[in-house]
Write a protein that holds these residues in place. Structure first.
Motif, short mmCIF file in Angstrom:
data_model
loop_
_atom_site.label_atom_id
_atom_site.label_comp_id
_atom_site.label_asym_id
_atom_site.label_seq_id
_atom_site.Cartn_x
_atom_site.Cartn_y
_atom_site.Cartn_z
N SER A 321 0.82 -1.21 0.00
CA SER A 321 0.00 0.00 0.00
C SER A 321 0.85 1.26 0.00
O SER A 321 1.95 1.28 0.54
CB SER A 321 -0.89 0.01 1.24
OG SER A 321 -0.11 0.22 2.40
N PRO A 322 0.34 2.33 -0.60
CA PRO A 322 1.07 3.61 -0.54
C PRO A 322 1.23 4.10 0.90
O PRO A 322 2.23 4.72 1.24
CB PRO A 322 0.17 4.57 -1.32
CG PRO A 322 -0.65 3.69 -2.21
CD PRO A 322 -0.85 2.40 -1.46
N LEU A 323 0.26 3.80 1.77
CA LEU A 323 0.31 4.31 3.14
C LEU A 323 1.54 3.82 3.90
O LEU A 323 2.15 4.57 4.67
CB LEU A 323 -0.96 3.90 3.90
CG LEU A 323 -1.07 4.48 5.31
CD1 LEU A 323 -1.35 5.98 5.24
CD2 LEU A 323 -2.13 3.78 6.12
N ILE A 324 1.93 2.56 3.67
CA ILE A 324 3.03 1.98 4.46
C ILE A 324 4.35 2.71 4.16
O ILE A 324 5.29 2.67 4.95
CB ILE A 324 3.18 0.46 4.18
CG1 ILE A 324 3.96 -0.25 5.28
CG2 ILE A 324 3.82 0.18 2.84
CD1 ILE A 324 3.24 -0.35 6.59
N GLN A 325 4.38 3.40 3.03
CA GLN A 325 5.60 4.14 2.66
C GLN A 325 5.82 5.38 3.52
O GLN A 325 6.90 5.95 3.50
CB GLN A 325 5.53 4.57 1.19
CG GLN A 325 5.44 3.43 0.20
CD GLN A 325 6.69 2.56 0.19
OE1 GLN A 325 7.77 3.02 0.57
NE2 GLN A 325 6.55 1.32 -0.23
N ARG A 326 4.78 5.82 4.25
CA ARG A 326 5.00 7.09 4.96
C ARG A 326 4.54 7.12 6.41
O ARG A 326 4.50 8.18 7.01
CB ARG A 326 4.42 8.25 4.17
CG ARG A 326 2.96 8.12 3.83
CD ARG A 326 2.49 9.40 3.19
NE ARG A 326 1.08 9.38 2.95
CZ ARG A 326 0.16 9.42 3.92
NH1 ARG A 326 0.52 9.49 5.17
NH2 ARG A 326 -1.11 9.39 3.61
N ILE A 327 4.18 5.95 6.99
CA ILE A 327 3.91 5.96 8.43
C ILE A 327 5.16 5.51 9.18
O ILE A 327 6.07 4.91 8.60
CB ILE A 327 2.69 5.08 8.81
CG1 ILE A 327 2.87 3.63 8.36
CG2 ILE A 327 1.41 5.67 8.25
CD1 ILE A 327 1.80 2.69 8.86
#
Lengths: 400, 312
Positions: A321-327
């Protein structure tokens, strides 16, 4: 001289741990936040041995959930009053589900006593709750709202609101808080449902629409709820909400979908206890797609999808997911994570912002745990000592 | 564009109103008589399962979940369809997916006519379920990376594209797949939902009867027997003969194999007179004779009443 200062916050404590390396010795200082703590110095055969032990101790603390005092999640901003996102942590370990909270947003909790003058300055967070033989929750809250301390209260904890009648929902409490929103001018954090199984099983807790709280408190930063039954978020817009926590034995798909269409642009900490379908948790990984797409919460640092019986499915999807790249923190603890999910997590990004991964309470075998340990991430792979390792029956941590 | 509540939107759509609408939430039109969407519509979730809908307008915008299960009249989806998850279970009329489709999740299980993929589309990050899509003969190169991939029952699918990435499991139960590309060499596998090893999947000849009998998991044991073949398994464990007679195909045998913590495996071994092949057909464990077993298979509880004129 090398020096590292770490901090830890959750529902039971707010503490610091500092280590200083000085040639062939190191000094550890630790204690409750705001105190000087106590120090211990240890001397080694040579500087190399001291350095080795220094690194080992730091690594062990980080695995336990400590974070660097100067990291983004512990930062209190320019005015030291701001709540660090670390202070939004609910519970870390499975054992903590069985105890009432001792701290909230890093502050000590005290049960409200109408016969004592409440402390000023918002240093203490008061809890309002009923017992099986006394319906004190609402009367005590009303009493508190008339005091000067109410104007300075930063956090409020609502415990068991029902006494021995488990059929009551907290709508009366919610209404009371909303009516007094002007008086509660400093309020930043609400914990609605500090209720342990001894008082009422998590799946019996009757919740209600928490939307009015979001509407009445535009400066609210953290809203934490426990109990999934009848939980609803009827108001899906808030400009300042930084933390949202919904603990449950089963969270309805509609609640997950409501969050998936919400407008909480400041959200940094999102924690959903998805539970099992036996307790009303009928969501699936598809319902999480709007969250995982990364478009929804640009400030998100912590994502917790906990106590979930389909966490293997989440693991397989979240790594792409794109989210995992920035949390910074991914928390898949307390659920039914098996080797299938664990293997999927081997492809977590290790060159981005992700630093902490909480997989406490899992059903993975040692082979997969060993592989995961090789990733350059701070991972909690622990299991409670009493955990049943039967390979045929697997349960989430809270599912009665 | 007018903003309506989900319930108002439902009435709006059922009345075939033309005015464009926007909905914050999920519209549930399951099992209604809706056959077309007459207006421009934006919403978060839309469920049209079991409706006689034939097509969807190009202007439709579903942000999250679009569910079209058992829409048996649905033939075409609009070009450029974009959503978070697309469910087409049991859409028996659908034979292709639209060009420039974009979704995370695709569930097309039980779409027996689905056979052609768009030249250009995006299906990535989520799961793809093609269970029993018997006409699927290949997967497109643009697919993935995916979470999970279910290809159970895709009998005509024999290979997967090189470079395909799947971070969770791949289910190949009953599909035509006999090997995996390098990019999937370490993927966890399933056989119709049962987690299996690569050996069970791709080297069924190497499964031994002992391995089967030592396996504690009953589901896995059944898959292992299915993979190695009932006949080979029965031979390897030296099954006990309960009965023997002859029929049109020649000699038949009723065999019994005892399995720990499971009911005994009883099966009729017979030759088919038409194909000249030998079969092991599992029957209930209380069967005593070959004739009784054959009668049970033909639907007769009382074997005396089963008197076939001819067996072919």
């Amino acid at each position: 001289m090398d020096r590292r200062e770490l901090v830890f916050m959750d529902s039971t404590s707010n503490k610091f741990w500092r280590i200083e390396l000085n040639g062939d010795s190191h000094t550890v200082t630790f204690g409750r936040a705001g105190t000087d703590g106590q120090s211990k110095t240890k001397t080694f055969a040579d500087a190399d041995a001291a350095k080795k032990d220094y690194d080992k101790l730091i690594s062990a603390k980080l695995k336990k959930g400590y974070v660097d005092a100067d990291s983004a999640s512990a930062a209190t901003g320019e005015d030291a009053d701001a709540l660090p996102v670390l202070a939004f942590r609910s519970i870390l370990k499975e054992d903590d589900v069985g105890h009432n909270a001792k701290t909230f947003i890093g502050k000590r909790i005290a049960d409200y006593d109408p016969n004592k003058k409440p402390t000023a300055g918002g240093k203490t967070v008061y809890r309002f709750r009923s017992d099986w033989d006394s319906q004190d929750c609402v009367p005590n809250l009303k009493h508190f709202l008339e005091t000067d301390a109410a104007r300075e209260a930063v956090g409020i904890v609502i415990g068991n609101w029902t006494g021995d009648d488990t059929g009551t929902d907290p709508s009366e409490v919610i209404e009371l808080l909303c009516q007094n929103s002007k008086r509660l001018a400093a309020l930043k954090a609400i914990y609605l449902g500090d209720i342990i199984s001894e008082e009422c099983e998590m799946s019996w807790i009757q919740q209600s629409d928490i939307g009015p709280l979001l509407k009445a408190f535009p400066n609210l930063e953290l809203l934490r709820t426990r109990g999934g039954e009848n939980l609803k978020i009827g108001h899906l817009k808030h400009d300042n909400l930084r933390g949202l926590i919904c603990e449950s034995g089963g969270l309805r798909a509609e609640v997950v979908r409501q969050i998936g269409r919400s407008k909480f642009p400041a959200l940094e900490h999102l924690e959903l206890w998805l539970g099992t379908d036996e307790y009303g948790g009928d969501s699936s990984v598809e319902d999480l797609q709007p969250i995982l797409s990364g478009d929804l919460f640009p400030q998100l640092k912590y994502l917790g999808l906990r106590n979930c019986d389909f966490v293997d499915d989440i693991a397989a999807v979240i790594v792409n997911s794109p989210l995992i790249q920035r949390i910074e923190t991914l928390d898949l603890s307390l659920g039914v994570l098996t080797d299938e999910g664990g293997r999927a997590l081997l492809s977590l990004p290790t060159d981005g912002t992700l630093q902490h991964v909480n997989l406490h309470f899992n059903y993975m075998t040692n082979d997969v745990i060993k592989e995961l340990k090789k990733l350059p991430l701070k991972m909690d792979l622990s299991k409670p000592s009493h955990m049943d390792q039967d390979d045929e029956w697997r349960f989430v941590a809270v599912g009665e | 564009m007018k903003t309506l509540s989900p319930e108002e939107a439902r009435q709006h759509l059922l009345a075939e109103e033309k005015a464009a609408i926007c909905v914050e939430g999920s519209i549930d039109l399951r099992q209604t008589k809706l056959s077309s969407i007459a207006c421009r519509l934006q919403c978060n979730d839309l469920d049209l399962s079991g409706t006689p809908i034939e097509s969807l307008p190009k202007s439709l915008k579903v942000r999250s979940r679009l569910t079209l299960d058992n829409c048996t009249s649905l033939q075409r989806l609009p070009k450029g369809l974009t959503c978070g998850s697309l469910s087409l279970r049991g859409c028996v009329f659908i034979d292709r997916l639209p060009e420039q489709l974009s979704t995370w999740f695709l569930n097309a299980s039980g779409c027996p006519r689905l056979s052609s993929w768009p030249k250009e589309a995006t299906i990535r990050n989520g799961n793809v379920n093609l269970r029993n899509c018997v006409e699927i003969r290949e997967l497109p190169g643009w697919l993935g990376p995916l979470g999970q991939l279910d290809l159970g029952g895709c009998v005509n699918l024999h290979a997967l594209p090189e470079g395909l990435q799947v971070s969770g499991w791949i289910d190949i139960g009953g599909s035509g797949i006999q090997s995996l590309p390098k990019s999937l060499a370490n993927s966890p596998l399933r056989w119709r939902s049962v987690p299996i090893t690569h050996q069970i999947a791709f080297e069924p000849d190497k499964i031994t009867a002992k391995q089967v009998l030592d396996e504690r998991n009953a589901e896995l044991r059944r898959v292992m027997i299915e993979r190695m073949g009932y006949l080979k398994f029965a031979n390897d464990v030296e099954a006990k003969e309960l009965d023997r007679d002859t029929d049109a195909g020649g000699q038949r045998q009723l065999l019994k194999i005892d399995i720990d913590e499971d009911e005994p495996l009883v099966g009729l071994v017979c030759n088919c007179p038409s194909t000249n092949r030998q079969y092991f057909l599992r029957v209930p464990p209380q069967m005593q004779t070959c004739h009784q077993a054959a009668a049970w298979m033909a639907g007769f509880d009382d074997p005396k009443r089963y008197r076939p004129v001819i067996e072919t």
